[in-house]
Scaffold this motif. Structure first.
Motif, PDB file in Angstrom:
ATOM      1  N   ALA A 113      50.794  -1.408 -37.941  1.00 43.31           N
ATOM      2  CA  ALA A 113      51.012  -0.365 -36.588  1.00 43.31           C
ATOM      3  C   ALA A 113      50.763  -1.549 -35.498  1.00 43.31           C
ATOM      4  O   ALA A 113      51.321  -1.270 -34.471  1.00 43.31           O
ATOM      5  CB  ALA A 113      49.684   0.721 -36.617  1.00 43.31           C
ATOM      6  N   GLY A 114      49.956  -2.326 -35.456  1.00 38.58           N
ATOM      7  CA  GLY A 114      49.727  -3.575 -34.538  1.00 38.58           C
ATOM      8  C   GLY A 114      51.242  -4.344 -34.269  1.00 38.58           C
ATOM      9  O   GLY A 114      51.508  -4.485 -32.991  1.00 38.58           O
ATOM     10  N   LEU A 115      51.950  -4.525 -35.589  1.00 39.20           N
ATOM     11  CA  LEU A 115      53.120  -5.310 -35.182  1.00 39.20           C
ATOM     12  C   LEU A 115      53.933  -4.330 -34.373  1.00 39.20           C
ATOM     13  O   LEU A 115      54.952  -4.637 -33.981  1.00 39.20           O
ATOM     14  CB  LEU A 115      53.430  -5.592 -36.676  1.00 39.20           C
ATOM     15  N   GLY A 116      54.174  -3.243 -34.816  1.00 38.08           N
ATOM     16  CA  GLY A 116      55.087  -2.094 -34.335  1.00 38.08           C
ATOM     17  C   GLY A 116      54.798  -2.103 -32.808  1.00 38.08           C
ATOM     18  O   GLY A 116      55.769  -1.962 -32.121  1.00 38.08           O
ATOM     19  N   ALA A 117      53.417  -1.980 -32.419  1.00 37.92           N
ATOM     20  CA  ALA A 117      52.839  -1.851 -31.020  1.00 37.92           C
ATOM     21  C   ALA A 117      53.561  -3.299 -30.325  1.00 37.92           C
ATOM     22  O   ALA A 117      54.023  -2.994 -29.088  1.00 37.92           O
ATOM     23  CB  ALA A 117      51.464  -1.826 -31.001  1.00 37.92           C
ATOM     24  N   ALA A 172      41.169  -8.468 -32.054  1.00 31.63           N
ATOM     25  CA  ALA A 172      40.989  -8.484 -33.270  1.00 31.63           C
ATOM     26  C   ALA A 172      40.846  -6.989 -33.992  1.00 31.63           C
ATOM     27  O   ALA A 172      40.986  -6.979 -35.316  1.00 31.63           O
ATOM     28  CB  ALA A 172      39.795  -9.374 -33.601  1.00 31.63           C
ATOM     29  N   ILE A 173      40.569  -6.007 -33.073  1.00 29.72           N
ATOM     30  CA  ILE A 173      40.359  -4.814 -33.487  1.00 29.72           C
ATOM     31  C   ILE A 173      41.710  -4.344 -34.246  1.00 29.72           C
ATOM     32  O   ILE A 173      41.869  -3.320 -34.875  1.00 29.72           O
ATOM     33  CB  ILE A 173      39.982  -3.795 -32.361  1.00 29.72           C
ATOM     34  N   LEU A 174      42.857  -4.948 -33.854  1.00 30.99           N
ATOM     35  CA  LEU A 174      44.253  -4.459 -34.244  1.00 30.99           C
ATOM     36  C   LEU A 174      44.586  -4.587 -35.758  1.00 30.99           C
ATOM     37  O   LEU A 174      45.479  -4.043 -36.308  1.00 30.99           O
ATOM     38  CB  LEU A 174      45.093  -5.446 -33.727  1.00 30.99           C
ATOM     39  N   GLN A 175      43.447  -5.410 -36.613  1.00 34.97           N
ATOM     40  CA  GLN A 175      43.743  -5.466 -37.858  1.00 34.97           C
ATOM     41  C   GLN A 175      42.482  -5.057 -38.724  1.00 34.97           C
ATOM     42  O   GLN A 175      42.433  -5.240 -39.816  1.00 34.97           O
ATOM     43  CB  GLN A 175      43.707  -6.976 -38.247  1.00 34.97           C
ATOM     44  N   VAL A 176      41.661  -4.243 -38.274  1.00 33.04           N
ATOM     45  CA  VAL A 176      40.633  -3.413 -38.735  1.00 33.04           C
ATOM     46  C   VAL A 176      40.801  -2.042 -38.841  1.00 33.04           C
ATOM     47  O   VAL A 176      41.671  -1.516 -37.974  1.00 33.04           O
ATOM     48  CB  VAL A 176      39.289  -3.973 -38.167  1.00 33.04           C
ATOM     49  N   PRO A 177      40.165  -1.363 -39.880  1.00 30.49           N
ATOM     50  CA  PRO A 177      40.528   0.056 -39.929  1.00 30.49           C
ATOM     51  C   PRO A 177      39.949   0.968 -38.750  1.00 30.49           C
ATOM     52  O   PRO A 177      39.183   1.820 -38.727  1.00 30.49           O
ATOM     53  CB  PRO A 177      39.726   0.545 -41.349  1.00 30.49           C
ATOM     54  N   TYR A 178      40.575   0.835 -37.615  1.00 28.23           N
ATOM     55  CA  TYR A 178      40.225   1.642 -36.293  1.00 28.23           C
ATOM     56  C   TYR A 178      41.495   2.201 -35.771  1.00 28.23           C
ATOM     57  O   TYR A 178      42.433   1.560 -36.345  1.00 28.23           O
ATOM     58  CB  TYR A 178      39.791   0.918 -35.197  1.00 28.23           C
ATOM     59  N   GLU A 180      42.918   2.006 -32.915  1.00 33.55           N
ATOM     60  CA  GLU A 180      43.306   1.353 -31.852  1.00 33.55           C
ATOM     61  C   GLU A 180      44.862   0.711 -31.989  1.00 33.55           C
ATOM     62  O   GLU A 180      45.632   1.045 -31.116  1.00 33.55           O
ATOM     63  CB  GLU A 180      42.250   0.168 -31.476  1.00 33.55           C
ATOM     64  N   SER A 181      45.202   0.124 -33.137  1.00 35.73           N
ATOM     65  CA  SER A 181      46.436  -0.363 -33.293  1.00 35.73           C
ATOM     66  C   SER A 181      47.392   0.823 -33.284  1.00 35.73           C
ATOM     67  O   SER A 181      48.687   0.665 -32.645  1.00 35.73           O
ATOM     68  CB  SER A 181      46.846  -1.345 -34.374  1.00 35.73           C
ATOM     69  N   LEU A 182      47.328   1.853 -34.162  1.00 36.97           N
ATOM     70  CA  LEU A 182      48.017   2.936 -33.866  1.00 36.97           C
ATOM     71  C   LEU A 182      48.178   3.648 -32.836  1.00 36.97           C
ATOM     72  O   LEU A 182      49.445   4.176 -32.270  1.00 36.97           O
ATOM     73  CB  LEU A 182      47.596   4.107 -35.083  1.00 36.97           C
ATOM     74  N   HIS A 183      47.234   3.798 -31.939  1.00 35.26           N
ATOM     75  CA  HIS A 183      47.271   4.496 -30.451  1.00 35.26           C
ATOM     76  C   HIS A 183      48.096   3.612 -29.808  1.00 35.26           C
ATOM     77  O   HIS A 183      48.800   3.982 -28.915  1.00 35.26           O
ATOM     78  CB  HIS A 183      45.846   4.686 -29.950  1.00 35.26           C
ATOM     79  N   LEU A 184      47.995   2.085 -29.735  1.00 34.46           N
ATOM     80  CA  LEU A 184      48.531   1.631 -28.888  1.00 34.46           C
ATOM     81  C   LEU A 184      49.999   1.531 -29.275  1.00 34.46           C
ATOM     82  O   LEU A 184      50.602   1.470 -28.116  1.00 34.46           O
ATOM     83  CB  LEU A 184      48.094  -0.163 -29.349  1.00 34.46           C
ATOM     84  N   LEU A 185      50.311   1.266 -30.446  1.00 36.12           N
ATOM     85  CA  LEU A 185      51.957   1.732 -30.727  1.00 36.12           C
ATOM     86  C   LEU A 185      52.447   3.053 -30.055  1.00 36.12           C
ATOM     87  O   LEU A 185      53.460   3.004 -29.457  1.00 36.12           O
ATOM     88  CB  LEU A 185      52.038   1.741 -32.332  1.00 36.12           C
TER      89      LEU A 185
END
Length: 411
Positions: A113-117, A172-178, A180-185
């Motif tokens: 999801a972070g990559l997509g973001a 670093a939060i973009l690769q942990v099970p939070y 944040e990365s999905l929301h950023l996308l």
């Protein structure tokens, strides 16, 4: 590499940043002693599955409680209703499809999801018109795109912006099970569609965003300001009635999306205050009073008198910064988003160490940081500084180190 497709370049920047963050996690994990999540010196996957990742895992495994847990005095206890459902739901889908356990599937989902973001953020940055001060007319075809394309953010600057977001001190939060990365996308996609004025397509994206993190209120505020400005400049920037209706619908959806999760909590538990009391429990049991937590925190730091002025000085600094030359180059809509989100944080946030993580939705300011100087030395220095601050963030906040009074500062 400069001749490679843009998405390959963005992907390599992001993956390199995540590799560095992974190395930081591994190094810090060697200093982790016994914690509420297990013995000392955990491996990488177990180390990144702590803190709120445990709550997402509980939701993934058993869903949400049918009743709000309470202490003997009737006050709500901390519980899963404070965490939004989209991330654990998608993690469950991923495990169903692949057979992977949570400890692998959840970090994989977050990282992808972070990559997509980052890919969407690159497209969003490229869409920014760095010269025009008014909202440009809507693009209707490739001819219009060619006419104003040269005024848009360059490929190089957009890549630098992605690099700064990818290495941000809390990235670093973009690769942990939070979440944040999905929301950023979803947030980046919502802003991208708003800038393109594709209001109807933005509606389902905004609804999903509101089920990932609670940002429906500032986004609705952004759309309201966007619509008012379009009405004001309708002579130079025509606003047909169907388009005005679509924009209004998007604004309403943002507001409804902000209420969706509290209403779902009410429907499931039968308690109209299920969500608000849960949030209050995570803040130590105090009720939610807009703006007051900032004043109380400032009074603890600066005293009773100066504590009233500190939040006002902070607000003044934000206004001055958003009016700076570099930030003005972001264009009206992205500046409005940053202002709306900062106002939202000032109104509802209980300031603590988690505040650093909650600044990630201000990612458009990374492009403003790029505009400060064309010097590669400056830009590389910012990336080095961000990476060093990642070490500080992981070692200070992610590492569990029990305080004398019990507990630890949350990341």
């Amino acid at each position: 590499m400069a001749r490679w497709p843009w998405y390959i370049q963005v992907g390599l920047i992001y993956l390199a940043a995540r590799l560095v963050s992974g190395c930081i996690f591994v190094a810090v994990a060697r200093h982790q002693g016994p914690s509420p999540w297990g013995d000392g010196e955990p491996d990488y996957l177990n180390f990144i599955n702590i803190w709120d990742a445990e709550w997402y895992h509980r939701i993934y495994s058993g869903g949400y409680p049918a009743e709000i847990p309470r202490d003997p005095s009737g006050d709500a206890l901390t519980n899963a209703w404070a965490f939004y459902p989209l991330f654990p739901l998608l993690a469950r889908v991923l495990t169903f499809v692949t057979g992977l356990p949570w400890v692998i599937a959840a970090p994989l989902l977050a990282t992808v999801a972070g990559l997509g973001a980052m890919l969407v953020i690159y497209k969003l940055f490229r869409l920014v018109d760095t010269r025009m001060r008014r909202s440009s007319s809507r693009l209707h075809g490739p001819e219009d795109s060619a006419l104003i394309g040269e005024r848009r953010t360059s490929h190089e600057n957009a890549l630098w912006g992605v690099a700064l977001v990818s290495t941000f001190p809390v990235s670093a939060i973009l690769q942990v099970p939070y979440a944040e990365s999905l929301h950023l996308l979803l947030l980046a996609a919502s802003l991208y569609l708003l800038l393109r004025r594709d209001y109807l397509t933005a509606i389902p994206v905004v609804l999903l965003m509101c089920l990932a993190r609670p940002t429906g209120v500032p986004f609705a505020l952004l759309v309201a300001a966007h619509l008012l400005l379009r009405i004001r400049h309708r002579r130079s920037d025509p606003l047909p009635l169907p388009e005005a209706v679509k924009a209004t619908l998007l604004m309403v959806v943002g507001g409804v999306g902000a209420l969706a999760w509290p209403l779902i909590a009410w429907w499931v538990t039968g308690d109209i205050r299920a969500y608000t009391e849960t949030e209050a429990a995570w803040r130590g049991g105090d009720g939610i009073v807009p703006f007051l937590p900032w004043v109380e925190s400032a009074q603890r730091l600066f005293g009773d008198v100066l504590g009233w002025f500190a939040p006002l000085l902070l607000l003044a600094a934000v206004v001055v910064y958003l009016d700076s030359a570099a930030v003005r180059r972001l264009g009206t809509d992205l500046r409005l988003w940053c202002g709306a989100y900062m106002l939202y944080l000032l109104a509802v946030l209980h300031p603590q160490t988690s505040t650093f993580r909650l600044l990630l939705p201000l990612f458009p300011l990374a492009l403003a940081a790029v505009y400060v100087s064309k010097s590669r030395a400056y830009r590389c220095s910012v990336i080095v500084l961000f990476t060093l601050l990642q070490i500080v963030w992981v070692a200070w906040l992610w590492l569990w180190d029990e305080l004398p009074g019990g507990g630890d500062y949350p990341p």
